[in-house]
Design a protein around this motif. Structure first.
Motif, PDB file in Angstrom:
ATOM      1  N   GLN A  18      22.593   8.794  44.747  1.00  0.00           N
ATOM      2  CA  GLN A  18      22.201   8.128  45.935  1.00  0.00           C
ATOM      3  C   GLN A  18      21.193   6.900  45.451  1.00  0.00           C
ATOM      4  OE1 GLN A  18      20.530  10.085  49.883  1.00  0.00           O
ATOM      5  NE2 GLN A  18      18.385   9.519  48.721  1.00  0.00           N
ATOM      6  N   ILE A  19      21.068   5.924  46.151  1.00  0.00           N
ATOM      7  CA  ILE A  19      20.328   4.927  45.782  1.00  0.00           C
ATOM      8  C   ILE A  19      19.271   4.541  46.740  1.00  0.00           C
ATOM      9  CG2 ILE A  19      19.983   2.423  45.157  1.00  0.00           C
ATOM     10  CD1 ILE A  19      21.392   4.037  43.193  1.00  0.00           C
ATOM     11  N   GLU A  20      17.913   4.595  46.713  1.00  0.00           N
ATOM     12  CA  GLU A  20      16.999   4.188  47.938  1.00  0.00           C
ATOM     13  C   GLU A  20      16.513   2.639  47.549  1.00  0.00           C
ATOM     14  OE1 GLU A  20      15.496   8.739  48.322  1.00  0.00           O
ATOM     15  OE2 GLU A  20      14.075   6.964  48.549  1.00  0.00           O
ATOM     16  N   CYS A  21      16.901   1.900  48.715  1.00  0.00           N
ATOM     17  CA  CYS A  21      16.499   0.188  48.615  1.00  0.00           C
ATOM     18  C   CYS A  21      16.267  -0.133  49.925  1.00  0.00           C
ATOM     19  CB  CYS A  21      17.858  -0.184  48.029  1.00  0.00           C
ATOM     20  SG  CYS A  21      19.368   0.437  48.843  1.00  0.00           S
ATOM     21  N   THR A  22      15.906  -1.344  49.870  1.00  0.00           N
ATOM     22  CA  THR A  22      15.515  -2.087  51.259  1.00  0.00           C
ATOM     23  C   THR A  22      16.163  -3.407  51.298  1.00  0.00           C
ATOM     24  OG1 THR A  22      13.763  -3.200  49.941  1.00  0.00           O
ATOM     25  CG2 THR A  22      13.133  -1.130  51.094  1.00  0.00           C
ATOM     26  N   ILE A  23      16.384  -3.993  52.449  1.00  0.00           N
ATOM     27  CA  ILE A  23      16.991  -5.295  52.712  1.00  0.00           C
ATOM     28  C   ILE A  23      15.990  -6.272  52.120  1.00  0.00           C
ATOM     29  CG2 ILE A  23      17.768  -6.790  54.577  1.00  0.00           C
ATOM     30  CD1 ILE A  23      19.426  -4.279  54.312  1.00  0.00           C
ATOM     31  N   ASN A  24      16.521  -7.148  51.289  1.00  0.00           N
ATOM     32  CA  ASN A  24      15.809  -8.299  50.774  1.00  0.00           C
ATOM     33  C   ASN A  24      14.861  -7.761  49.879  1.00  0.00           C
ATOM     34  OD1 ASN A  24      16.929 -10.069  52.733  1.00  0.00           O
ATOM     35  ND2 ASN A  24      15.282 -10.021  54.143  1.00  0.00           N
ATOM     36  N   GLY A  25      14.904  -6.658  49.428  1.00  0.00           N
ATOM     37  CA  GLY A  25      14.022  -5.893  48.310  1.00  0.00           C
ATOM     38  C   GLY A  25      12.567  -5.816  48.957  1.00  0.00           C
ATOM     39  N   ILE A  26      12.347  -5.907  50.215  1.00  0.00           N
ATOM     40  CA  ILE A  26      10.941  -5.914  50.646  1.00  0.00           C
ATOM     41  C   ILE A  26      10.095  -4.318  50.063  1.00  0.00           C
ATOM     42  CG2 ILE A  26      11.268  -7.826  52.276  1.00  0.00           C
ATOM     43  CD1 ILE A  26      10.948  -5.620  54.442  1.00  0.00           C
ATOM     44  N   SER A  43      14.046 -10.557  57.955  1.00  0.00           N
ATOM     45  CA  SER A  43      13.295 -11.560  57.426  1.00  0.00           C
ATOM     46  C   SER A  43      12.379 -12.115  58.725  1.00  0.00           C
ATOM     47  CB  SER A  43      14.061 -12.792  56.858  1.00  0.00           C
ATOM     48  OG  SER A  43      13.239 -13.812  56.754  1.00  0.00           O
ATOM     49  N   THR A  44      13.165 -12.156  59.705  1.00  0.00           N
ATOM     50  CA  THR A  44      12.610 -12.976  61.067  1.00  0.00           C
ATOM     51  C   THR A  44      11.589 -12.039  61.838  1.00  0.00           C
ATOM     52  OG1 THR A  44      14.781 -13.883  61.463  1.00  0.00           O
ATOM     53  CG2 THR A  44      13.199 -13.856  63.353  1.00  0.00           C
ATOM     54  N   LEU A  45      11.966 -10.627  61.767  1.00  0.00           N
ATOM     55  CA  LEU A  45      10.962  -9.759  62.306  1.00  0.00           C
ATOM     56  C   LEU A  45       9.817  -9.467  61.374  1.00  0.00           C
ATOM     57  CD1 LEU A  45      13.448  -7.423  64.262  1.00  0.00           C
ATOM     58  CD2 LEU A  45      12.275  -9.421  64.785  1.00  0.00           C
ATOM     59  N   THR A  46      10.126  -9.413  60.207  1.00  0.00           N
ATOM     60  CA  THR A  46       8.732  -8.919  59.268  1.00  0.00           C
ATOM     61  C   THR A  46       7.867 -10.412  59.026  1.00  0.00           C
ATOM     62  OG1 THR A  46      10.105  -9.356  57.273  1.00  0.00           O
ATOM     63  CG2 THR A  46      10.018  -7.267  58.206  1.00  0.00           C
ATOM     64  N   GLY A  47       8.481 -11.568  59.121  1.00  0.00           N
ATOM     65  CA  GLY A  47       8.062 -12.698  58.682  1.00  0.00           C
ATOM     66  C   GLY A  47       8.026 -12.969  57.241  1.00  0.00           C
ATOM     67  N   LEU A  48       8.691 -12.097  56.520  1.00  0.00           N
ATOM     68  CA  LEU A  48       8.940 -12.331  54.942  1.00  0.00           C
ATOM     69  C   LEU A  48      10.100 -13.095  54.580  1.00  0.00           C
ATOM     70  CD1 LEU A  48       7.917  -8.687  54.008  1.00  0.00           C
ATOM     71  CD2 LEU A  48       6.417 -10.451  53.840  1.00  0.00           C
ATOM     72  N   ARG A  49       9.761 -14.380  54.325  1.00  0.00           N
ATOM     73  CA  ARG A  49      10.873 -15.034  54.142  1.00  0.00           C
ATOM     74  C   ARG A  49      11.696 -15.013  52.745  1.00  0.00           C
ATOM     75  NH1 ARG A  49       9.558 -21.485  55.117  1.00  0.00           N
ATOM     76  NH2 ARG A  49      11.796 -21.263  54.523  1.00  0.00           N
ATOM     77  N   VAL A  50      12.858 -15.123  52.768  1.00  0.00           N
ATOM     78  CA  VAL A  50      13.774 -15.025  51.610  1.00  0.00           C
ATOM     79  C   VAL A  50      13.866 -16.274  50.849  1.00  0.00           C
ATOM     80  CG1 VAL A  50      16.292 -14.470  51.135  1.00  0.00           C
ATOM     81  CG2 VAL A  50      15.237 -13.352  52.879  1.00  0.00           C
ATOM     82  N   GLN A  51      13.501 -16.153  49.540  1.00  0.00           N
ATOM     83  CA  GLN A  51      13.485 -17.425  48.616  1.00  0.00           C
ATOM     84  C   GLN A  51      14.953 -17.885  48.560  1.00  0.00           C
ATOM     85  OE1 GLN A  51      12.568 -14.555  45.830  1.00  0.00           O
ATOM     86  NE2 GLN A  51      13.969 -15.535  44.156  1.00  0.00           N
ATOM     87  N   LYS A  57      17.194 -16.362  46.155  1.00  0.00           N
ATOM     88  CA  LYS A  57      17.564 -14.946  45.950  1.00  0.00           C
ATOM     89  C   LYS A  57      19.114 -14.709  45.987  1.00  0.00           C
ATOM     90  CE  LYS A  57      17.079 -10.484  47.584  1.00  0.00           C
ATOM     91  NZ  LYS A  57      18.185 -10.161  47.127  1.00  0.00           N
ATOM     92  N   ALA A  58      19.431 -13.677  45.272  1.00  0.00           N
ATOM     93  CA  ALA A  58      20.773 -13.257  45.085  1.00  0.00           C
ATOM     94  C   ALA A  58      21.440 -12.757  46.094  1.00  0.00           C
ATOM     95  CB  ALA A  58      21.036 -12.051  43.817  1.00  0.00           C
ATOM     96  N   ILE A  59      22.555 -13.197  46.507  1.00  0.00           N
ATOM     97  CA  ILE A  59      23.450 -12.718  47.582  1.00  0.00           C
ATOM     98  C   ILE A  59      23.037 -13.170  48.949  1.00  0.00           C
ATOM     99  CG2 ILE A  59      24.350 -10.502  48.666  1.00  0.00           C
ATOM    100  CD1 ILE A  59      24.810 -10.379  45.837  1.00  0.00           C
ATOM    101  N   VAL A  60      21.826 -13.168  49.433  1.00  0.00           N
ATOM    102  CA  VAL A  60      21.315 -13.471  50.800  1.00  0.00           C
ATOM    103  C   VAL A  60      20.389 -15.075  50.817  1.00  0.00           C
ATOM    104  CG1 VAL A  60      21.506 -11.200  51.743  1.00  0.00           C
ATOM    105  CG2 VAL A  60      19.173 -12.125  50.827  1.00  0.00           C
ATOM    106  N   GLY A  61      20.152 -15.509  49.557  1.00  0.00           N
ATOM    107  CA  GLY A  61      19.426 -16.518  49.800  1.00  0.00           C
ATOM    108  C   GLY A  61      20.200 -17.629  50.221  1.00  0.00           C
ATOM    109  N   GLU A  62      19.394 -18.719  50.805  1.00  0.00           N
ATOM    110  CA  GLU A  62      20.376 -19.958  50.983  1.00  0.00           C
ATOM    111  C   GLU A  62      21.110 -20.608  50.174  1.00  0.00           C
ATOM    112  OE1 GLU A  62      18.554 -24.076  53.239  1.00  0.00           O
ATOM    113  OE2 GLU A  62      17.499 -22.215  53.241  1.00  0.00           O
ATOM    114  N   ASN A  63      20.627 -20.586  48.761  1.00  0.00           N
ATOM    115  CA  ASN A  63      21.424 -21.189  47.829  1.00  0.00           C
ATOM    116  C   ASN A  63      22.298 -20.390  47.066  1.00  0.00           C
ATOM    117  OD1 ASN A  63      19.802 -23.431  48.272  1.00  0.00           O
ATOM    118  ND2 ASN A  63      18.679 -23.208  46.282  1.00  0.00           N
TER     119      ASN A  63
END
Ligand code: KIV
Ligand code: ZN
Length: 500
Positions: A219-227, A269-277, A280-286
């Motif tokens: 089992q891996i404990e993790c968070t979306i966007n690594g927050i 990202s929208t609800l926490t206000g923590l922007r994704v760089q 960022k791997a997988i989910v970053g704009e680039n």
């Protein structure tokens, strides 16, 4: 198993705070993402946390919902109450085991820690059969003591034993050795799932989690966007895509619906206000954008030359080729074709020369720049259809409705009113009805071109009509009007091409 702790450890990120409704919204999306466990919060920590765990437990079916508790009865009783209505409740008890925490934080000896750990698991098991025990700061705990605690809590009934790298101190080989050490020396280890929970203080959270998987963690404990607390937790999207992409190496898979990753990342990202760089791997704009001409050429010839994952697999529409000064002929030619234009060799060579000239001054070349380069913008776009007026009605409890009045080429006025999924959707549908040309919206961008509340908004749309993609652009202080005019601008270009 993917244990998502975005709503608990993730919410501990400095700068992030979610209200109850936002947490429920994220939990629904996590259920769509198909994670195995949602850690919904730490019920004893505040009435708001209690209520959000209660609401999530009540609503979310088919996924385990966990509530965190310290190894004290009050916390466990609270978590149990919050989880009463859960389909699959899990109580997650934690207690620090490392010498630093024993000595300075808890002021307790090893035998007291061992006693408390067992007592708390036994207490939790009275409420739910699914109890997880976390040996906080495990990666800095003496291995022989860790073995003792893990064995004792499994005997007491813990179904999952979590071995956190609480302060992000571990490095992959050493962390994997801890997991192997537990597998080898804890007699009853086969009666429980080994879980890992890594923090990112040295930027190693994902690497440590993957090393632990290789060593036998399930089992891996993790968070979306690594927050998460401080530098954050292991990023869920990175773990899941590493396992999927390198199945050959890890021989493990998850049940995660990877096509929901981008939607989940955006929501968090929208609800926490923590922007994704951006990078960022997988989910970053680039993450799936190619800038170098050599790479663009390779990707056009064969995607796998420079892409190890399909953008569609994580929920992106497609690979993005960023046109700029490094782009070559192949990339420009491909984009011109996608936009629906066909140029002769000599026309293309002229366009390419102009493109390089502009790219030297401008970082990114957008579709409208390309259209200008190949002359479509310079080509007078006669207002075949002219916007005379428009009305919009929308709001929280209203059905979005748009009415437009257009002047047709023969001078007649035509009115149409229709509803849509939102005001812009309704507006574009009303324009389609009035012009008799149906466009499929592919891209809609709005940006402020001046500053202040009365800023000019520039809207850029890409629409597809009969296999051709064409762009439209307009500027106005009224963004609804700019949207209508941009859409009509694209429709007028199509109409001109039809006439020609
Ligand atoms: O980092 C940590 O040790 C934790 C525990 C509560 C699992 O978040
Ligand atoms: Zn943590």
């Amino acid at each position: 198993m993917i244990f998502d702790t975005t709503l608990r450890d993730g919410e501990q990120s400095p700068g992030a705070s979610l209200d109850i409704n936002e947490k429920v919204q994220i939990a629904r999306q996590l259920a769509l993402l198909n994670v195995d466990v949602i850690e919904a919060g730490f019920p004893v920590s505040s009435p708001g946390d209690f209520e959000s765990v209660r609401r999530i437990a009540q609503e979310i079916r088919g996924v385990s919902v966990a509530g965190l508790a310290r190894a004290v009865e009050k916390d466990i009783d609270n978590a149990a109450r919050a989880l009463e209505k859960a389909d699959k409740p899990r109580i997650h008890v934690f207690l620090a085991t490392s010498e630093i925490h024993r000595k300075y934080k808890l002021q307790k000896a090893k035998d007291e820690i061992l006693h408390l750990a067992v007592k708390s698991v036994k207490h939790a098991i009275q409420y739910v059969s699914d109890v997880e025990f976390s040996t906080e700061d495990a990666s800095r705990t003496e291995l022989d003591f860790l073995i003792q605690v893990v064995e004792a809590v499994i005997d007491a009934g813990a179904k999952t034993v979590n071995i956190p790298d609480t302060v992000g101190y571990a490095v992959p080989d050493q962390y994997a050795a801890i997991i192997s050490g537990l597998k080898k020396n804890v007699k009853n280890i086969n009666k429980a799932i080994i879980s890992v929970h890594c923090h990112n203080d040295l930027g190693l959270a994902v690497a440590n989690s993957l090393a632990a998987i290789k060593a036998g963690a399930q089992q891996i404990e993790c968070t979306i966007n690594g927050i998460g607390e401080r530098a954050g937790n292991a990023a869920l999207e990175e773990i899941v895509m590493a396992l999927k992409t390198r199945q050959d190496f890890y021989q493990r898979s998850t049940r995660v619906a990877t096509r929901e990753l981008i939607a989940t990342s955006k929501l968090v990202s929208t609800l926490t206000g923590l922007r994704v760089q951006r990078n960022k791997a997988i989910v970053g704009e680039n993450a799936f954008a190619h800038q170098s001409g050599v790479h663009q050429d390779g990707v056009i010839k064969e995607r796998t030359t420079y892409e190890i994952m399909k953008p569609e697999d994580v929920g992106y529409l497609k690979t993005r080729l960023v046109l700029g000064k490094l782009s070559g002929r192949n990339a420009l030619k491909t984009r011109i074709k996608e936009l629906g234009y066909e140029l002769s060799e000599s026309e293309f060579e002229r366009a390419f020369e102009e493109f390089k000239h502009i790219a030297d001054k401008k970082k990114e070349i957008f579709d409208e720049d390309i259209e200008a380069i190949i002359g479509i913008e310079k080509m007078e776009v006669p207002a075949i259809f002219h916007l005379e007026s428009l009305t919009i009605s929308c709001g929280p409890n209203a059905v979005p409705t748009a009415g437009v009045r257009l002047k047709l080429p023969d001078g007649r006025l035509v009115d149409n009113t229709t509803t849509g999924d939102g005001p812009i959707d309704a507006l574009f549908k009303a324009i389609d009805l009035s012009t008799g040309i149906t466009g499929t919206l592919q891209d809609y961008n709005i940006r402020a071109v001046t500053s202040g509340k009365d800023a000019m908004g520039e809207v850029h749309v890409n629409i597809e009509v009969e296999g051709k993609t064409i762009g439209g652009r307009a500027v106005s202080t009224d963004i609804i009007e700019a949207s209508a005019k941009a859409y009509l601008n694209a429709i007028n270009k199509i109409a001109v091409l039809k006439i020609m």
